[in-house]
Design a protein around this motif. Structure first.
Motif, PDB file in Angstrom:
ATOM      1  N   TYR A  21     -12.665  -0.740  -0.065  1.00 58.83           N
ATOM      2  CA  TYR A  21     -11.125  -0.687   0.174  1.00 58.83           C
ATOM      3  C   TYR A  21     -10.648   0.635  -0.360  1.00 58.83           C
ATOM      4  O   TYR A  21      -9.703   0.959   0.337  1.00 58.83           O
ATOM      5  CB  TYR A  21     -10.885  -2.009  -0.348  1.00 58.83           C
ATOM      6  CG  TYR A  21     -10.771  -3.217   0.207  1.00 58.83           C
ATOM      7  CD1 TYR A  21     -10.415  -3.472   1.570  1.00 58.83           C
ATOM      8  CD2 TYR A  21     -11.664  -4.265  -0.606  1.00 58.83           C
ATOM      9  CE1 TYR A  21     -11.043  -4.603   2.233  1.00 58.83           C
ATOM     10  CE2 TYR A  21     -11.800  -5.750   0.138  1.00 58.83           C
ATOM     11  CZ  TYR A  21     -11.680  -5.599   1.363  1.00 58.83           C
ATOM     12  OH  TYR A  21     -12.048  -6.927   2.304  1.00 58.83           O
ATOM     13  N   VAL A  22     -10.986   1.149  -1.352  1.00 64.25           N
ATOM     14  CA  VAL A  22     -10.538   2.129  -1.920  1.00 64.25           C
ATOM     15  C   VAL A  22     -10.863   3.391  -1.117  1.00 64.25           C
ATOM     16  O   VAL A  22      -9.818   4.195  -0.832  1.00 64.25           O
ATOM     17  CB  VAL A  22     -10.735   2.420  -3.229  1.00 64.25           C
ATOM     18  CG1 VAL A  22     -10.743   3.853  -3.894  1.00 64.25           C
ATOM     19  CG2 VAL A  22     -10.697   1.421  -4.380  1.00 64.25           C
ATOM     20  N   GLU A  23     -11.750   3.373  -0.604  1.00 67.98           N
ATOM     21  CA  GLU A  23     -12.423   4.584   0.239  1.00 67.98           C
ATOM     22  C   GLU A  23     -11.594   4.584   1.500  1.00 67.98           C
ATOM     23  O   GLU A  23     -11.091   5.560   2.178  1.00 67.98           O
ATOM     24  CB  GLU A  23     -13.965   4.506   0.380  1.00 67.98           C
ATOM     25  CG  GLU A  23     -14.868   4.870  -0.573  1.00 67.98           C
ATOM     26  CD  GLU A  23     -16.099   4.621  -0.357  1.00 67.98           C
ATOM     27  OE1 GLU A  23     -16.922   5.516  -0.993  1.00 67.98           O
ATOM     28  OE2 GLU A  23     -16.580   3.943   0.018  1.00 67.98           O
ATOM     29  N   ILE A  24     -11.219   3.140   2.316  1.00 62.43           N
ATOM     30  CA  ILE A  24     -10.781   3.036   3.453  1.00 62.43           C
ATOM     31  C   ILE A  24      -9.162   3.526   3.142  1.00 62.43           C
ATOM     32  O   ILE A  24      -8.658   4.297   4.003  1.00 62.43           O
ATOM     33  CB  ILE A  24     -10.723   1.695   3.837  1.00 62.43           C
ATOM     34  CG1 ILE A  24     -12.283   1.209   4.258  1.00 62.43           C
ATOM     35  CG2 ILE A  24      -9.963   1.526   5.158  1.00 62.43           C
ATOM     36  CD1 ILE A  24     -12.195  -0.151   4.757  1.00 62.43           C
ATOM     37  N   SER A  25      -8.630   3.079   2.140  1.00 62.72           N
ATOM     38  CA  SER A  25      -7.251   3.545   1.799  1.00 62.72           C
ATOM     39  C   SER A  25      -7.150   4.962   1.642  1.00 62.72           C
ATOM     40  O   SER A  25      -6.158   5.498   2.110  1.00 62.72           O
ATOM     41  CB  SER A  25      -6.967   2.894   0.264  1.00 62.72           C
ATOM     42  OG  SER A  25      -5.634   3.236  -0.188  1.00 62.72           O
ATOM     43  N   ASN A  26      -7.923   5.618   1.321  1.00 66.29           N
ATOM     44  CA  ASN A  26      -8.186   7.157   1.220  1.00 66.29           C
ATOM     45  C   ASN A  26      -8.323   7.502   2.543  1.00 66.29           C
ATOM     46  O   ASN A  26      -7.491   8.580   2.915  1.00 66.29           O
ATOM     47  CB  ASN A  26      -9.019   7.625   0.119  1.00 66.29           C
ATOM     48  CG  ASN A  26      -8.816   7.307  -1.198  1.00 66.29           C
ATOM     49  OD1 ASN A  26      -7.700   7.195  -1.641  1.00 66.29           O
ATOM     50  ND2 ASN A  26      -9.872   7.426  -2.084  1.00 66.29           N
ATOM     51  N   GLU A  27      -8.980   7.005   3.098  1.00 59.54           N
ATOM     52  CA  GLU A  27      -9.180   7.716   4.648  1.00 59.54           C
ATOM     53  C   GLU A  27      -8.203   7.441   5.593  1.00 59.54           C
ATOM     54  O   GLU A  27      -7.744   8.417   6.236  1.00 59.54           O
ATOM     55  CB  GLU A  27     -10.616   6.903   4.964  1.00 59.54           C
ATOM     56  CG  GLU A  27     -10.984   7.108   6.487  1.00 59.54           C
ATOM     57  CD  GLU A  27     -11.709   8.529   6.695  1.00 59.54           C
ATOM     58  OE1 GLU A  27     -11.641   8.959   7.717  1.00 59.54           O
ATOM     59  OE2 GLU A  27     -12.307   8.958   5.625  1.00 59.54           O
ATOM     60  N   ILE A  28      -7.412   6.273   5.362  1.00 61.48           N
ATOM     61  CA  ILE A  28      -6.311   6.071   6.398  1.00 61.48           C
ATOM     62  C   ILE A  28      -5.043   6.375   5.705  1.00 61.48           C
ATOM     63  O   ILE A  28      -3.991   6.250   6.263  1.00 61.48           O
ATOM     64  CB  ILE A  28      -6.229   4.789   7.043  1.00 61.48           C
ATOM     65  CG1 ILE A  28      -6.026   3.616   5.782  1.00 61.48           C
ATOM     66  CG2 ILE A  28      -7.564   4.404   7.758  1.00 61.48           C
ATOM     67  CD1 ILE A  28      -5.931   2.288   6.643  1.00 61.48           C
ATOM     68  N   GLU A  29      -5.152   6.903   4.494  1.00 65.92           N
ATOM     69  CA  GLU A  29      -3.696   7.215   3.668  1.00 65.92           C
ATOM     70  C   GLU A  29      -2.778   6.213   3.648  1.00 65.92           C
ATOM     71  O   GLU A  29      -1.461   6.223   4.135  1.00 65.92           O
ATOM     72  CB  GLU A  29      -3.335   8.404   4.194  1.00 65.92           C
ATOM     73  CG  GLU A  29      -4.045   9.751   4.016  1.00 65.92           C
ATOM     74  CD  GLU A  29      -3.647  10.913   4.730  1.00 65.92           C
ATOM     75  OE1 GLU A  29      -2.715  10.784   5.457  1.00 65.92           O
ATOM     76  OE2 GLU A  29      -3.999  12.117   4.375  1.00 65.92           O
ATOM     77  N   ALA A  30      -3.300   4.748   3.334  1.00 63.31           N
ATOM     78  CA  ALA A  30      -2.381   3.496   3.138  1.00 63.31           C
ATOM     79  C   ALA A  30      -2.660   2.953   1.795  1.00 63.31           C
ATOM     80  O   ALA A  30      -3.804   2.990   1.523  1.00 63.31           O
ATOM     81  CB  ALA A  30      -2.404   2.772   4.262  1.00 63.31           C
ATOM     82  N   PRO A  31      -1.908   2.137   1.329  1.00 63.72           N
ATOM     83  CA  PRO A  31      -1.995   1.561  -0.048  1.00 63.72           C
ATOM     84  C   PRO A  31      -3.187   0.434   0.315  1.00 63.72           C
ATOM     85  O   PRO A  31      -3.397   0.020   1.439  1.00 63.72           O
ATOM     86  CB  PRO A  31      -0.762   0.738  -0.205  1.00 63.72           C
ATOM     87  CG  PRO A  31       0.512   1.389   0.808  1.00 63.72           C
ATOM     88  CD  PRO A  31      -0.431   1.941   1.866  1.00 63.72           C
ATOM     89  N   ILE A  32      -3.807   0.430  -0.824  1.00 64.97           N
ATOM     90  CA  ILE A  32      -5.144  -0.729  -0.710  1.00 64.97           C
ATOM     91  C   ILE A  32      -4.689  -2.150  -0.321  1.00 64.97           C
ATOM     92  O   ILE A  32      -5.450  -2.631   0.677  1.00 64.97           O
ATOM     93  CB  ILE A  32      -5.665  -0.622  -1.927  1.00 64.97           C
ATOM     94  CG1 ILE A  32      -7.184  -1.139  -1.990  1.00 64.97           C
ATOM     95  CG2 ILE A  32      -4.971  -1.571  -3.057  1.00 64.97           C
ATOM     96  CD1 ILE A  32      -8.146  -0.939  -2.914  1.00 64.97           C
ATOM     97  N   ASN A  33      -3.458  -2.624  -0.575  1.00 62.72           N
ATOM     98  CA  ASN A  33      -3.108  -3.956  -0.007  1.00 62.72           C
ATOM     99  C   ASN A  33      -2.646  -3.826   1.222  1.00 62.72           C
ATOM    100  O   ASN A  33      -3.221  -4.931   2.149  1.00 62.72           O
ATOM    101  CB  ASN A  33      -1.915  -4.446  -1.050  1.00 62.72           C
ATOM    102  CG  ASN A  33      -2.156  -4.853  -2.221  1.00 62.72           C
ATOM    103  OD1 ASN A  33      -3.460  -5.313  -2.357  1.00 62.72           O
ATOM    104  ND2 ASN A  33      -1.201  -4.845  -2.992  1.00 62.72           N
ATOM    105  N   ASN A  34      -2.339  -2.790   1.936  1.00 61.13           N
ATOM    106  CA  ASN A  34      -2.267  -2.614   3.296  1.00 61.13           C
ATOM    107  C   ASN A  34      -3.334  -2.773   4.210  1.00 61.13           C
ATOM    108  O   ASN A  34      -3.431  -3.432   5.058  1.00 61.13           O
ATOM    109  CB  ASN A  34      -1.605  -1.580   3.893  1.00 61.13           C
ATOM    110  CG  ASN A  34       0.101  -1.374   3.216  1.00 61.13           C
ATOM    111  OD1 ASN A  34       0.467  -2.562   2.599  1.00 61.13           O
ATOM    112  ND2 ASN A  34       0.769  -0.656   3.706  1.00 61.13           N
TER     113      ASN A  34
END
Length: 183
Positions: free
Chosen positions: A150-163
């Protein structure tokens, strides 16, 4: 936004209210499940499933109870269901041959037929995923095909982890609906 307002708006299917509730109570539910499962992936999966169930049944929530308690109860029941399914799966694997101490060594390599079925199923799944909106396709791809956290996805799409978590939750729900409508 206040919790009681968010609950009322969520009952009216307000997505911002759902996000607020998820963000507000995520750590409580996840922490509770971490203590029960002692496994981050299991806790995360069950937390997502619990929120999904809660949001589907939000109209049944009785305001005379605390929302957090209601969520924790759903999480506890979801975890219990998960354990029960694992137990049933394990008990179904035991057969009369096992009881007689006769064991067959199973060939782990997939047969040509298995490979064909897997290829066809994957092709069908990919077609179904393409029916989703692009941002849902993206999170499914990053999580399940590229196996990012989730953290890596959050960084990849530049969105908060909860989103990311709620997007993935919605994407899985929409994908399940697509698959179920075909059957």
């Amino acid at each position: 936004m206040e919790v009681n307002d968010a609950i009322q708006k969520a009952k009216e299917n307000d997505q911002i209210a759902f996000n607020f509730l998820l963000h507000t109570f995520w750590n409580d539910v996840y922490g509770f499940l971490m203590k029960r499962t002692r496994n981050e992936n299991d806790a995360e999966d069950i937390t997502i499933e619990a929120f999904s169930k809660a949001f589907e049944k939000i109209n049944t929530f009785d305001e005379s109870f605390k929302f957090k308690t209601w969520l924790i109860t759903i999480a506890k029941n979801t975890h219990s269901d998960s354990l029960r399914k694992q137990k049933i799966s394990l008990s179904n694997q035991t057969s009369e041959e096992d009881e007689k101490r006769v064991y067959w060594i199973q060939d782990e390599a997939p047969s040509p037929e298995d490979k064909l079925i897997t290829k066809q199923n994957l092709a069908e799944l990919l077609k179904d995923i393409k029916k989703l909106k692009p941002h849902y396709q993206q999170v499914i791809n990053l999580r399940y095909f590229q196996e990012l956290s989730y953290v890596e996805i959050s960084n990849e799409i530049e969105a908060p982890i909860n989103n990311v978590k709620i997007k993935l939750l919605r994407a899985k729900k929409l994908l399940a609906e697509i698959i179920l409508t075909k059957q």
